[in-house]
Enzyme design. Structure first.
Site, PDB file in Angstrom:
ATOM      1  CG  ASP A 297     -35.613  -3.506  46.406  1.00 31.74           C
ATOM      2  OD1 ASP A 297     -36.072  -2.512  45.583  1.00 31.74           O
ATOM      3  OD2 ASP A 297     -34.858  -3.442  47.219  1.00 31.74           O
ATOM      4  CG  HIS A 331     -39.136  -0.974  46.075  1.00 28.30           C
ATOM      5  ND1 HIS A 331     -37.979  -1.012  47.091  1.00 28.30           N
ATOM      6  CD2 HIS A 331     -40.278  -1.512  47.088  1.00 28.30           C
ATOM      7  CE1 HIS A 331     -38.549  -1.077  48.255  1.00 28.30           C
ATOM      8  NE2 HIS A 331     -39.742  -1.580  48.432  1.00 28.30           N
TER       9      HIS A 331
END
Length: 551
Positions: A297, A331
């Site tokens: 993430d 991300h």
């Protein structure tokens, strides 16, 4: 139109006065970076072997390690040594004045026995929540460190769900064979039936009034812990260690002061849900340098609480230096938000490389968050193979748009309106991305005063500005696959494009949209290279684009 602008100005002024967040000026600069105090420790060393620890990979060493830490702290502090070996353990609680030193070839492997992790009050995405106790934690400490060249492994796979589409066929078969249960459609693997039920039922882990962590015992498996959590600590150092395979976020310093994360590696599988590398939340005075991140993430993420709870906490993440880091999967390389309701300011990011992240510099929020993010500076950022945008601002995080593509227009400014302003990014190179620059503010609160200088962006698409104000692009080279348009503008004003280079024979240089697109100046740019200089749509008028001859 005049009436709308007048109401907007008055509402903004009222918001800033009400919230006490009037316009500020940063006291820091590139020549005067924030200073971060370092912890100091006595040289006295306690080896965990002296308290009965065994490096056989089987014996649970929780008591031995925690006893060594407590004894060290009680004697005035020093070093607790974890020698080479495979050390199975449950949760470790750090103490003031203790440096937990994990030697090279030493691994602290946290047990898969979830009963070892107590239900505690924690924080989930900026709000009070029931969590399982973190494998490593410390609260209200001073002078504390985890150092060395060893590994801390959170055994995260036993905690996380995973979608079938995130794994190869062989990985999926191995996962199913390991135990756990499948979603009824067979497309999601859950660690347990308890986890599945909580997930499918959409159970909340938030601690609402009257609720205690013990009230969540029937969904304990679902309450994944962060690997390392420091809460309200001063003079914290993480140096040299590898933190990997966390059940959720790897590193979570919360409300800490004088934090240093140096030469650390964080690793989580690409499929790790909430598998962030490091989330710096409501911290003051921090340094992140020389780190390597490869996570599932956001990589290096700045947070400060969520919505009303974060605004009431009122603790911005501020005075930070982030330098000489490398990010692989993630991300976003450097991220602010979306839980930034306490604000963020005075953060300097430089000499960082992002290789294959979803986005590069990523800023995200949404109506209801509130908070002010300002005085963010980045330079000498180098990116390759970015999946999405190299530079990304979006105030519509997780908002679904209408099928006709129209944004939700609710021009009401209140304490829940996020404000992003006053930033400068320079000397940025990106070779490969879907889009070079994407800025999308709110109709009632544009993203304001962003300077982008000395950029070379080789991307599929160029620049897109929506509900933005005071955006200045200077000496920007846009090497794009798509040239219709190179630069898209929608309801944005006070824009400057100075020294823009782009592909010869581009189909369309500027696509200007919306009646609020005004005061757009283009200087030192050869607009004759484009087949069409500009198109005007949806109420935009040609007189608002002012072109000056190229030098």
């Amino acid at each position: 139109m005049t009436k709308t602008l007048t109401l907007f100005s008055a509402a903004t002024l009222a918001l800033l006065t009400l919230s006490g967040k009037a316009q500020t000026t940063s006291t820091y600069s590139w020549n005067n970076l924030p200073k971060i105090a370092q912890p100091t420790f006595r040289k006295d060393t306690i080896n965990i072997l002296a308290h009965g620890a065994k490096a056989d990979g089987v014996t649970l060493n929780t008591k031995a390690i925690n006893t060594a830490i407590a004894a060290c702290s009680q004697k005035g502090g020093g070093v607790v040594l974890v020698p080479s070996g495979l050390w199975m353990t449950g949760p470790i609680e750090l103490k003031s004045n203790v440096n937990l030193h994990v030697k090279k070839a030493a691994t602290l492997l946290f047990t898969t026995d979830k009963s070892q992790y107590a239900l505690v009050e924690g924080v989930y995405e900026g709000k009070r929540a029931a969590r399982n106790q973190s494998p490593i934690s410390g609260t209200n400490l001073e002078n504390v460190a985890i150092t060395g060249q060893g590994i801390l492994d959170g055994n995260g796979d036993v905690w996380r769900a995973v979608n079938k589409g995130q794994l190869t066929e062989s990985q999926w078969k191995e996962k199913v064979a390991s135990g756990g249960v499948l979603k009824d459609d067979g497309k999601v693997w859950y660690p347990s039936e308890q986890f599945k039920k909580a997930s499918v039922d959409g159970r909340s882990m938030l601690l609402t009034p009257g609720k205690t962590p013990q009230d969540f015992a029937d969904m304990k498996d679902f309450l994944r812990p962060n690997l390392v959590v420091f809460t309200n600590c001063k003079k914290v150092l993480l140096d040299g260690v590898t933190f990997q395979n966390s059940p959720a976020w790897c590193l979570h310093p919360l409300m800490c002061q004088d934090l240093t994360i140096r030469n650390v590696t964080t690793k989580n599988p690409e499929y790790a849900h909430n598998g962030d590398g490091m989330d710096i939340e409501s911290c003051k005075n921090f340094l992140i340098e020389g780190c390597t991140l490869d996570v599932g993430d956001d990589a290096i993420c700045i947070k400060s609480g969520k919505d009303e709870e974060g605004r009431k906490r009122g603790m911005p993440t501020e005075n930070g230096v982030i330098r000489n880091n490398t990010v692989y999967n993630g991300h976003g390389g450097f991220v602010i938000g979306s839980e930034m309701s306490g604000g963020a300011r005075n953060i300097f990011v430089y000499n960082c490389t992002f290789m294959g992240t979803d986005k590069g510099l990523r800023f995200k929020s949404v109506r209801g968050r509130g908070g002010v993010v300002e005085h963010i500076y980045a330079k000498d950022i180098f990116m390759k193979d970015i999946a999405g945008e190299a530079i990304f601002f979006d105030m519509y995080y997780f908002v679904k748009f209408a099928t006709d593509g129209q944004r939700d227009e609710r021009p009401v400014v209140n304490e829940g309106t996020p404000i992003f302003r006053d930033m400068k990014f320079e000397n940025i190179v990106c070779n490969g991305a879907e889009k070079g620059v994407f800025i999308r503010g709110l109709s009632e609160m544009p993203i304001k005063n962003i300077t982008l200088k000395n950029l070379t962006l080789k991307t599929d698409k160029g620049v897109e500005l929506t509900d933005a104000s005071g955006i200045h692009l200077e000496n920007v080279q846009l090497i794009t696959k798509e040239t219709k348009p190179v630069i898209f503008v929608d309801n944005s004003h006070n824009l400057t494009f100075d020294g823009i280079q782009y592909n010869a024979n581009a189909d369309l240089l500027f696509d200007i949209n919306g009646e609020r697109s005004q005061d757009i100046r283009v200087t030192n740019t050869d607009t004759t290279k484009a087949q069409t200089k500009a198109a005007f749509n949806k109420g935009a008028v040609e007189k608002q684009l002012m072109l000056s001859a190229a030098k």
